[in-house]
Design an enzyme around this catalytic site. Structure first.
Site, mmCIF file in Angstrom:
data_model
loop_
_atom_site.group_PDB
_atom_site.id
_atom_site.type_symbol
_atom_site.label_atom_id
_atom_site.label_comp_id
_atom_site.label_asym_id
_atom_site.label_seq_id
_atom_site.Cartn_x
_atom_site.Cartn_y
_atom_site.Cartn_z
ATOM 1 N N GLY C 7 0.845 -1.205 0.000
ATOM 2 C CA GLY C 7 0.000 0.000 0.000
ATOM 3 C C GLY C 7 0.868 1.237 0.000
ATOM 4 C CG LEU C 8 3.660 1.505 -2.217
ATOM 5 C CD1 LEU C 8 4.506 1.220 -3.452
ATOM 6 C CD2 LEU C 8 4.537 1.609 -0.972
ATOM 7 C CG MET C 11 -1.269 7.813 5.687
ATOM 8 S SD MET C 11 -0.487 8.953 6.886
ATOM 9 C CE MET C 11 -0.246 7.857 8.298
ATOM 10 N N GLY C 12 1.489 5.296 3.138
ATOM 11 C CA GLY C 12 2.439 4.206 2.939
ATOM 12 C C GLY C 12 3.741 4.661 2.291
ATOM 13 C CG ASP C 30 -0.136 0.676 -4.396
ATOM 14 O OD1 ASP C 30 -0.313 1.229 -3.300
ATOM 15 O OD2 ASP C 30 -1.005 0.695 -5.309
ATOM 16 N NE ARG C 31 -5.523 -4.413 -4.948
ATOM 17 C CZ ARG C 31 -6.773 -4.453 -4.543
ATOM 18 N NH1 ARG C 31 -7.703 -3.839 -5.250
ATOM 19 N NH2 ARG C 31 -7.103 -5.097 -3.451
ATOM 20 N N GLY C 123 -0.361 12.025 9.812
ATOM 21 C CA GLY C 123 -0.871 12.566 8.563
ATOM 22 C C GLY C 123 0.231 12.823 7.554
ATOM 23 C CE LYS C 189 -4.023 7.184 14.380
ATOM 24 N NZ LYS C 189 -5.197 7.292 13.529
ATOM 25 C CE1 TYR C 197 -12.747 11.751 14.060
ATOM 26 C CE2 TYR C 197 -15.117 12.053 14.079
ATOM 27 C CZ TYR C 197 -13.986 11.500 13.509
ATOM 28 O OH TYR C 197 -14.113 10.703 12.401
#
Lengths: 342, 342, 342, 342
Positions: C7-8, C11-12, C30-31, C123, C189, C197
């Site tokens: 997963g790139l 964040m990744g 990553d796909r 983030g 987390k 929030y």
């Protein structure tokens, strides 16, 4: 018609009584033999086991379960799945989570047994006032049990007709409603209780504001150094008779309601409510309503606040409050004030 | 007895009608001549000025003021202070802030005129149902006007007697209450309206939860990437008939109330409430109740949340919402999702 | 050490970059082939399948999964359960529900694979600032991956030492913490995000109050008949520069925080936040925190209200608002006011 | 420059110290002679009366008042109005209500004296960290006192520059801001404190949720019959180290803030916060912020809930809770549960 009843507590026993008044034949069971005997003395047929209960009823049987929600309901449903025949109907009239109904309905359906979930509102007054019944499940099963629902419900005359309605009164106008498939009855009852939490909290907050309406008569100089004294004590000099206030709201006001009626009664009994400590229980529906709102993405600030007030009435916010005091101490050097200095 | 009425809007005109039904002689004034003529046609004495109104009434006069709270009430009180005689009584039946009552009472007292503040609940239905009256001011003045209060109130028969009460019914059981000194009537009415806000919000939130109870039937795959899809869509597959649900709550349920009755009527008229945009006004009492709670140091989360919901219904939280989106953009690079992707 | 990354996205990719800066060898998948190529261009080893990813890593492997929570995480975990070897470690760094971690951990444990759940805060700024890491799962697995956690975390120097601490800094002082068994990381987390929030809503509400601080300069006479005009317009005549206000709060104030820093930056970009519509997404953690509070019986009025504000920013309270207007119409004959008459 | 200081409590004394460090000559007064002597020992000029204070300062004088808001501020302002000369400047640095500033400014203006209202945030740490200063009043007067404001403020280096800003840093970037006319400083400070209430409550609620995260380890069978037992105790089995959790949030997380820093320090001192009872004071600004929101018609659910939590921490909701229990008893026959059965 015939009705089996499992669970003869406050609610179950009164349901039997109200059904019998209207001519229904009730076969009753409870682990507590005395509870059974009491109702036998009033005309019910008592039994000592679910197997016997089955035998005393003619198929297709209608068996109402009125036991505490959760594990007890689970075990009764398990046993009924083993005991009853295909075509029979189980009515869960307790405060079950509607998600459990969906599970129970599937479990019973494997045996051909139909489950109706029936949210039952009315409390200890239901025997006289009738019960508001919110029903989920199979329509044919509802039709079969309808004579009992009609007897338990308050009936058309319990309220003036809603403007705009005409023709033959609907079942809802009698006080019972087939809301939808399995779980729909308890879903609607759950939300009913969520509304109840909100209404109760609104009344209670209002009474508290009236209760403190005389604080301007207190000595302002003695007030806590950390709390600004009242800028205008002259606006808080009302010594109100709350029992009379609740009474005047019972007639003609916009907030006229059964809950205000009950509040008025409570304040006649005990004008300062001294016999209560203010530890308010919650029994599930309020939590489930708040969770449903969250999962639906619907704001429900009033219902959720009402639920939170019950939690804080039991001091479950204590650690949070300590953390606030700890932060104030850290940044401002503020020590907590002793309780006398509210 | 004789009653002067200033202000013949929806509320004022019906108060006159209900008073006349019980034999009171009403002298009526409004800037709108048609409003005066209408009531003259129903038996009232119409006048064209406050001076004329004074002349038509025998001392000590009772003059009910039913005009919009705020500057209009101020100017009518000013004029009455100039017009009436010592010993006369002014009743402010509008939605005045109780703090203004204290000021008006002092102003009128300088001329020997007595002010009664009278919170008047009942809305457009009061003509038939009677009004719930919460009164503040001088006890002698209350006694003088009592025949009118008794006629306007719903009367003892409007509700079953509260358990625990016996003997001669109190005025509160008739539907009117002398709550205390100047301002006490509007203070109690203010809190009544605060409770009303809370109850209304509780019902509305509950209906909204029911309204969305079928979202599990929506295509979950299409849901917003920023919102987690429903973990259990199978729990939100109820297509409920809200008009029938509101109706079933009218009989026997714990939340039975006039507000539920009215909700049921509204849903018969318009099951999806399509004719409303959802912009909810607030007229002062809710704000004042919330402020009173703050000044008393009393938590009122439900009433305050109900007030806030009205503000946000008018989009007054827009800048705050933009600030939230701006922060999310800053720390997470999150762009706002278009409206379609709720 | 070696680290696999699946997963790139935003964040990744940055996690990979920050790990590589500290000398770790990253094998990335990553796909989206372009995302892989970009990181290969920065020094990573790119692969085209999970099988290939496995081959490029030496056992015991550490594979970080950084994909959208929910069904995508489920399918990646499924595939990794088939692909990896006993002794390998999977780190779920996304925003998974901690209950899913418990399930995934059990699923992987059947193959001898260990799951660490790692709540990752920071983030888009994490590449430079480092990430705050909240980790759940097996202590031995945490120890194995610790070099990576230490590189991704901000490090001890990112904040002054907390008074009262001495000796060797703990991992938490570096910015990563082994919180407890499976799910503990995402639980902490989740609560972190619930607090987020609440803080965001507090700042936003405050800005909104400042934004409206000049309403006393508006023409009061034109205000809505259903809303009491401002009693004291002279108290609301401040035309404030919000960008400067946010800036002054950044130094020395009690509310100094990264969120205030970001707010100040957003207001420099767009003083009226005009580019935002105010539709605020929510991505799961806020809901889960609120549900956890309910199930624990803990009042969380601030966090819950913050969540509700997001729902209402997306107009999900529309039906409730319509119901309020409908009730007001019923009892008081009140028509809704058009939008111009706020 | 020269600065007079009236009030040498925790805040006043440190303001003097910080001003003197930067070379300002301070003339100090307090009713408590010891407080004066202490600062004389550190280099200040001590005086025994306001007349003497006036004599020691060269016109136009700048006199900072740092005394408890309310009646004490009123009397000091009264005395200064009699003592000072036209052209002099009074700075009210306390927590005065901004509406009082407007009144005080008018009172002093009659004598040609100018009032600056200066919201001063920073608490006991301000001596080292500097103070965030929010100032209202006449621009010329602000310019005159600016050297002192600049010394008291933290200075530009206290934070990294906000992206998007360039050129000469503004005063806000130094940590002080002229917000607008009289009252604007305390208005902004009031809202700052409202935000502070909300942030503190968000953190406290989150900690409470973590604190109770292990309730699934309790015996569920023993739970209160009125409270549904946990459906999934396996999801609440985390025994978390809150001091470490607060610490890990200090670096890199979205909620990083001075309040989290202070919370981390408090939890090091006392991991269970046992020395606090959880009675949380409120000193005015939170109430005023909530009232401002109401008067502006702005929803502020988070700030208002945070305020209400403080009230309930002092048990001011007791009567409301009793009323809830009374209603439950009336409709359901429910008795309150003893405290053991939470």
């Amino acid at each position: 018609m015939q009705l089996g009843m499992i669970g003869l507590g406050r609610m179950g026993a009164n349901l039997v009584r109200r059904a019998m008044r209207d001519g229904h034949e009730c076969v009753v069971f409870d682990r507590n033999r005395d509870a059974v005997e009491t109702l036998v003395g009033e005309g019910a047929v008592g039994v000592g086991s679910l197997a016997e209960l089955k035998d005393k009823l003619t198929a297709p049987r209608a068996v109402w379960v009125m036991v505490p929600a959760g594990s007890i309901t689970d075990s009764v449903i398990d046993e009924l799945a083993e005991t009853l025949d295909s075509g029979d109907i189980v009515i869960d009239g307790g405060n079950s989570y509607y998600r459990d109904d969906i599970r129970h309905a599937e479990q019973l359906a494997e045996r051909g047994i139909r489950l109706l979930d029936c949210g039952t509102s009315g409390g200890v007054w239901g025997l006289e006032r009738g019960y508001s019944l919110m029903i989920g499940g199979d329509a044919d099963a509802v039709a079969t049990v309808e004579p009992v629902f009609a007897s338990l419900a308050p009936g058309v005359d319990a309220a003036e007709r809603t403007p705009g309605r005409d023709g033959e009164p609907t079942p809802a106008e009698h006080g019972y409603l087939h809301c939808g498939p399995s779980g729909a009855g308890h879903f609607v009852k759950m939300v009913h209780n969520g509304i109840e939490y909100g209404m109760m909290a609104a009344i209670s907050e209002g009474l508290n504001i009236l209760h403190r309406a005389n604080i301007g008569a207190d000595d302002q100089a003695s007030s806590d150094a950390e709390t600004a004294p009242l800028a205008h004590p002259e606006y808080y000099r009302y010594d109100l008779d709350l029992a009379e206030v609740a009474e005047v709201w019972r007639r003609g006001s916009v907030i006229g309601s059964w809950l205000v009626d009950l509040t008025a009664a409570a304040l006649v009994e005990s004008p300062d409510l001294a016999k209560f400590a203010g530890r308010v229980s919650d029994s599930g529906e309020g939590r489930w309503t708040a969770i449903a709102a969250i999962e639906e993405g619907v704001p429900a600030p009033v219902i959720t606040a009402a639920l939170g007030s019950r939690f804080s009435s039991r001091n479950l916010d204590e650690f949070a409050d300590k953390a606030l005091s700890a932060m104030r101490k850290q940044f401002g050097g503020h020590d907590e004030k002793p309780a006398a200095g509210l």
